[in-house]
Each structure stands twice: as C-alpha cells, then as structure tokens.
Design an enzyme around this catalytic site. Structure first.
Site, PDB file in Angstrom:
ATOM      1  CE  LYS A 148      -3.380   2.892   0.658  1.00 15.34           C
ATOM      2  NZ  LYS A 148      -4.124   3.386  -0.504  1.00 15.34           N
ATOM      3  CE  LYS A 167      -2.430   8.021   7.182  1.00 16.79           C
ATOM      4  NZ  LYS A 167      -2.977   6.761   6.761  1.00 16.79           N
TER       5      LYS A 167
HETATM    6  N1  LIG Z   1     -10.200   8.146   1.536  1.00 17.37           N
HETATM    7  C1  LIG Z   1      -9.546   7.359   0.703  1.00 17.37           C
HETATM    8  O1  LIG Z   1      -9.646   7.501  -0.501  1.00 17.37           O
HETATM    9  C2  LIG Z   1      -8.672   6.258   1.233  1.00 17.37           C
HETATM   10  C3  LIG Z   1      -8.288   5.235   0.350  1.00 17.37           C
HETATM   11  C4  LIG Z   1      -7.502   4.190   0.803  1.00 17.37           C
HETATM   12  C5  LIG Z   1      -7.060   4.173   2.110  1.00 17.37           C
HETATM   13  N2  LIG Z   1      -7.416   5.189   2.967  1.00 17.37           N
HETATM   14  C6  LIG Z   1      -6.940   5.088   4.363  1.00 17.37           C
HETATM   15  O2  LIG Z   1      -8.059   4.644   5.120  1.00 17.37           O
HETATM   16  C7  LIG Z   1      -7.971   5.156   6.448  1.00 17.37           C
HETATM   17  C8  LIG Z   1      -9.244   5.929   6.766  1.00 17.37           C
HETATM   18  O3  LIG Z   1      -9.310   7.020   5.882  1.00 17.37           O
HETATM   19  P1  LIG Z   1     -10.631   7.861   5.559  1.00 17.37           P
HETATM   20  O4  LIG Z   1     -10.435   8.403   4.205  1.00 17.37           O
HETATM   21  O5  LIG Z   1     -11.848   7.060   5.854  1.00 17.37           O
HETATM   22  O6  LIG Z   1     -10.443   9.061   6.574  1.00 17.37           O
HETATM   23  P2  LIG Z   1     -11.402   9.681   7.683  1.00 17.37           P
HETATM   24  O7  LIG Z   1     -12.768   9.913   7.160  1.00 17.37           O
HETATM   25  O8  LIG Z   1     -10.661  10.843   8.247  1.00 17.37           O
HETATM   26  O9  LIG Z   1     -11.489   8.523   8.776  1.00 17.37           O
HETATM   27  C9  LIG Z   1     -10.547   8.365   9.791  1.00 17.37           C
HETATM   28  C10 LIG Z   1     -11.152   7.491  10.867  1.00 17.37           C
HETATM   29  O10 LIG Z   1     -10.195   7.285  11.925  1.00 17.37           O
HETATM   30  C11 LIG Z   1     -10.805   7.680  13.155  1.00 17.37           C
HETATM   31  N3  LIG Z   1      -9.798   8.139  14.088  1.00 17.37           N
HETATM   32  C12 LIG Z   1      -8.863   9.106  13.898  1.00 17.37           C
HETATM   33  N4  LIG Z   1      -8.081   9.210  14.988  1.00 17.37           N
HETATM   34  C13 LIG Z   1      -8.549   8.321  15.890  1.00 17.37           C
HETATM   35  C14 LIG Z   1      -8.142   7.952  17.201  1.00 17.37           C
HETATM   36  N5  LIG Z   1      -7.104   8.518  17.789  1.00 17.37           N
HETATM   37  N6  LIG Z   1      -8.840   6.977  17.830  1.00 17.37           N
HETATM   38  C15 LIG Z   1      -9.884   6.375  17.226  1.00 17.37           C
HETATM   39  N7  LIG Z   1     -10.327   6.676  15.978  1.00 17.37           N
HETATM   40  C16 LIG Z   1      -9.635   7.630  15.319  1.00 17.37           C
HETATM   41  C17 LIG Z   1     -11.781   8.755  12.766  1.00 17.37           C
HETATM   42  O11 LIG Z   1     -12.700   8.972  13.817  1.00 17.37           O
HETATM   43  P3  LIG Z   1     -13.481  10.399  13.904  1.00 17.37           P
HETATM   44  O12 LIG Z   1     -14.619  10.283  12.954  1.00 17.37           O
HETATM   45  O13 LIG Z   1     -13.864  10.493  15.326  1.00 17.37           O
HETATM   46  O14 LIG Z   1     -12.490  11.447  13.490  1.00 17.37           O
HETATM   47  C18 LIG Z   1     -12.393   8.141  11.519  1.00 17.37           C
HETATM   48  O15 LIG Z   1     -13.291   7.110  11.844  1.00 17.37           O
HETATM   49  C19 LIG Z   1      -6.694   6.008   6.486  1.00 17.37           C
HETATM   50  O16 LIG Z   1      -5.644   5.210   6.972  1.00 17.37           O
HETATM   51  C20 LIG Z   1      -6.478   6.362   5.025  1.00 17.37           C
HETATM   52  O17 LIG Z   1      -5.101   6.644   4.770  1.00 17.37           O
HETATM   53  C21 LIG Z   1      -8.220   6.214   2.551  1.00 17.37           C
END
Ligand SMILES: NC(=O)c1ccc[n+]([C@@H]2O[C@H](COP(=O)([O-])OP(=O)(O)OC[C@H]3O[C@@H](n4cnc5c(N)ncnc54)[C@H](OP(=O)(O)O)[C@@H]3O)[C@@H](O)[C@H]2O)c1
Length: 453
Positions: free
Chosen positions: A170, A239
């Site tokens: 990844k 990140k």
């Molecule tokens: N978006 C994309 O296109 C994509 C594609 C592939 C992979 N990813 C990866 O997938 C993961 C999630 O990304 P996302 O796009 O869904 O982002 P996001 O909407 O910002 O989701 C992040 C999640 O992590 C939680 N979180 C953050 N800090 C935390 C903590 N200290 N303790 C517990 N929960 C915590 C957040 O909770 P809150 O809601 O309370 O903030 C939220 O549920 C990341 O690792 C990202 O790099 C994203």
C-alpha cells in the site's frame, strides 16, 4: 459471522454499509458517534466503545486514520484488547507502516489473536461498490475465516504472505499516487504560466494516454466545476508519505521523489488544505511551493514551512512526554541516576536532552549542557516560543537536515508510542542514534557555529 467494524469515516462508513448490504451482521463503532447514525438506520448495531463492539465479534475490522488511532483502539482504554480471546481475527485495513503492522501482529499473536494488515487501494466509489484492491499481509489459508468479508469489499485480494507485506504494498502504491498528483499540479502551473488556457490543457490531457483515468477525472472536476470534493484527505496523503519515507530511510533506502512529495503535501497542510482532497495540492501550487524550505522563503502568515515542521515535532514530543508522565508513577519521572531507569524514559530523556541542548545552545551559545531531569527539561512552551523567534535560516537548516521518526515501547503496559524526535542528520549518525548524551552538545555546537549568519 459477526463483524465489529471500527472506524466509520469516509472509507469505513462505505465499507461497513457494503458488508451490511451483503448480509453480514455488523456492529459499528466510531470515535465521533455522529458518524454511525446512518449505519444504524441501515441495520447496523452501534457500540459505545471498541470493547463492547468486539465482545461478540468473530472478526474485528479496523479502518482508522493512522498507527496511533489503531494502537489506541486495539490496546487503549475500553479497547478491543478486553475482548481478546482465542479465535478472534483482527483485520487492519487502515493505511499504516509495515513495521507497525509487524509489531501489532506480534503483540496480538502473543495474546492468542490473529491480526493481519489488509490496507486497500481505491477510494470512495470502489469502497461503496466493493471494487477495492486489498493487500493482505498473510496467506490465503490463514485468512480463511475473513475471505467472504475480503471478497465482499475487494474486486481483488492479494495474499502477500507475511505481516507488514500488505502495508508495504500500500505504501508503494501511495508513493506513486502522491508524486503523480504533485506532478499534475506542476503540469497545470507550467501550462498556465506559459499562457495556455485551462480548457486547452484539459483537452490535451483527456486525449493523452500518458494520464490515467483518475487524473483525467480529477482535473476535469477541478477545471470545469471548481470541484474539490473530498475523497482522500490531503492530511492522510501527507501521513502516508511521511510513514513511507521513514520506513525506507530506516532501511537505508533513499526516496528523493517521495521526500519532495512529502514536503509539498506538508506545505499544503501548512496552507490549511489538510481536510480537502489531496488534489488540493493543485489549488494554489505557487503559494504551496513558496512554503518549501531551502531558500528561506516565508509564507504569507509570516511563518515558514520549516518552522511549522519544528513546531509540529515539538508538539508531538510534548504529547509523548505527557503520555510518559501520566503513565509512570511520579518517582519514575523525577531526577534519578540513569542506571535502572525504564528504557522509555531513557529515550524520552535523550530526546529531551537534544532539545534542551539545542535551546540553550541557540539562545545562550552554551553547547555543554548535559543530562537533566525530565520535569526540568520539558518547558515546551518556552522552546516553541523561542523557535518562533529564531532566524529563518536556522529553521530551514533544521528542516533540511530532517527529523526522524522513532518508535519505542512503554514497558509496563506494552503500549507503543511513536515519537517524532529531534535526531538530526549529524555527521556522526551513530552517535546521534545511540543518543550519546554527553557529546550531542558538542556535535550540535560544531554544526551551528558553521551556520551562515
Ligand atoms: N479516503 C480514501 O480515498 C482512502 C483510500 C484508501 C485508504 N485510505 C486510508 O483509510 C484510512 C481511513 O481514511 P478515511 O479516508 O476514511 O479518513 P477519515 O474519514 O478521516 O477517517 C478516519 C477514521 O479514523 C478515526 N480516528 C482518527 N483518529 C482516531 C483515534 N485517535 N482513535 C480512534 N479513531 C480515530 C476517525 O474517527 P473520527 O470520525 O472520530 O475522526 C475516523 O473514523 C486512512 O488510513 C487512510 O489513509 C483512505
């Protein structure tokens, strides 16, 4: 199969819904409860914390921001750990670094729980449609119980054999994603600067096989409708690049392109674009570039990129210190001989000494500081304030010489903390890595005396 789905952000909410629609029994939890409401309406059970979400689950899926979020959710208060039992499988689909996945796998295995990394490539639409690419850091045989789940979320699941291998694949993909989006930003800036209209550029890009479909779609949305709609937050791209560079450098692999991409996304973060889509790197590329370190250029708010990095590092060091101070009884954090001190304190101490040395050296020209007790050292507000006033050249020097990420384990709870600490890339790298307390003042002194005034 009962699934606990922890983390219902942009990706997690869509993946959890897909599992519900496919007939799985899903209990969701999210740190901010508001993001679980729509899933409740769609038939999910909602839990108040990771522990209660996991207690009757066969599989726990994590889709969280970064390593600290995963660590907190699995081993923090009211965490998955309290539901640990033989036969439980944890599938971490968050994007984290390979050494972190290896460490989590080991800790869980020691507790009789199967944990594997399975991060994904693909954004919101593939998450909705179950067409993600899933990189599993395990074998197909070992992932057997989770296969129906993985096949529901992904159009392709790659079994890469060993812990951390999924995370590494990844990271490799996101190196390309980050650099290619930055390259597109440069294409746009250059074309505009050469007098081409955005329309003319878009027409050429659409016809050119050298650009992939997702870049064509992003550029079209931006140019035709000024649409910066969020799919992958820019802060997570930063990140990922930070983790990838740290992983590579800890294995002595240089990634100059990734370092440049990281600096660009870091500059865009400092510009306030962290919660926008990562394509916002194109938003005002010249302004983002003006925040890059190297020529002493300062951003519009009077703060330079280098300064932001330093302040960010200090913030993280401060958070680490609070963690250490909270975690240990007072007698462990007061002045005591170095022998017999817990190793995490020695590390914190080492960082503290480096910071203290820098502070007193830069402010008073005193490079002979030796070890001090932690409470005495951690006056971060003073350090931060001092650095705000420090010359731009000094700050740029800091940034160019890189801050490193180090990881340590706090022994009593086995809780792991990641610290960004001030290990500068000194000529005597060995000495800095071993934290030779008595000599770091001399090393820093020698470097700083040669700074241009
Ligand atoms: N978006 C994309 O296109 C994509 C594609 C592939 C992979 N990813 C990866 O997938 C993961 C999630 O990304 P996302 O796009 O869904 O982002 P996001 O909407 O910002 O989701 C992040 C999640 O992590 C939680 N979180 C953050 N800090 C935390 C903590 N200290 N303790 C517990 N929960 C915590 C957040 O909770 P809150 O809601 O309370 O903030 C939220 O549920 C990341 O690792 C990202 O790099 C994203």
């Amino acid at each position: 199969v009962n699934i606990a789905f922890l983390g219902t952000g942009l990706m997690g909410s869509r993946m959890a819904r897909r599992l519900l629609n496919a007939g799985f029994s899903v209990t969701v939890w999210n740190r901010s409860p508001v993001k679980t409401a729509a899933l409740r309406d769609a038939g999910a059970k909602v839990a108040a914390d990771p522990a209660s979400a996991s207690c009757s689950a066969d599989i726990v899926v994590l889709m969280l921001a970064d390593p600290p979020a995963v660590r907190e959710t699995v081993f923090g208060p009211a965490s998955v750990q309290s539901a640990f039992r033989q036969g439980l499988t944890i599938v971490d689909m968050s994007t984290v670094d390979p050494p972190f996945s290896v460490e989590m796998n080991r800790k869980c295995r020691d507790a009789g729980v199967h944990y594997f990394d399975a991060p994904v490539l693909g954004s919101l639409k593939p998450a909705e449609e179950g067409t993600l690419q899933v990189f599993a850091g395990t074998s197909e045989e070992e992932a057997r119980v989770a296969l129906p789940l993985l096949n529901t979320l992904g159009r392709a699941v790659y079994f890469l054999g060993r812990p951390g291998a999924g995370a590494a694949m990844k990271m490799a993909m996101n190196l390309y994603l980050g650099a290619s989006m930055a390259a597109l930003a440069e294409v746009l800036a250059f074309a505009r600067n050469s007098g081409h209209s955005d329309g003319a550029l878009l027409k050429v890009v659409r016809d050119a096989p050298i650009f992939d479909d997702s870049k064509k779609a992003k550029l079209s949305k931006i140019i035709e409708s000024n649409d910066w709609a969020l799919s992958f937050p820019l802060k997570w791209m930063f990140k990922d690049l930070e983790l990838a560079v740290a992983t590579a450098e800890s294995a002595d692999l240089q990634l100059p392109l990734a370092r440049t991409s990281r600096a660009l996304y870091g500059a865009a973060l400092a510009e306030g674009y962290g919660d926008l889509d990562y394509s916002a790197i194109m938003k005002d590329y010249c302004r983002v570039c003006s925040r890059l370190p190297g020529d002493g250029a300062r951003g519009p708010g009077g703060s330079s990129f280098a300064e932001d990095i330093i302040l960010g590092v200090l913030e993280r060091s401060r958070a680490l210190t609070h963690l250490v101070l909270d975690q240990f009884p007072r007698q462990h954090t007061e002045r005591r001989p170095r022998d017999g001190m817990p190793s995490c304190l020695q590390l914190t101490m080492r960082i503290a000494v480096i910071e203290k040395t820098l502070l007193s050296g830069l402010r008073d020209g005193n490079w002979s500081t030796e070890s001090l007790s932690i409470p005495e050292i951690y006056h971060f507000e003073t350090v931060v304030e001092f650095l705000r006033e420090t010359r731009a050249e000094t700050l740029a020097w800091f940034a160019q010489n890189r801050f490193r990420l180090a990881r340590t384990v706090l022994p009593p709870s086995g809780r792991e903390v990641t610290v960004a600490h001030l290990l500068l890339d000194l000529t005597d790298r060995e000495a800095s890595l071993r934290g030779q307390m008595m000599t770091c003042g001399a090393l820093f002194g020698a470097r700083f005396r040669n700074l241009p005034s």
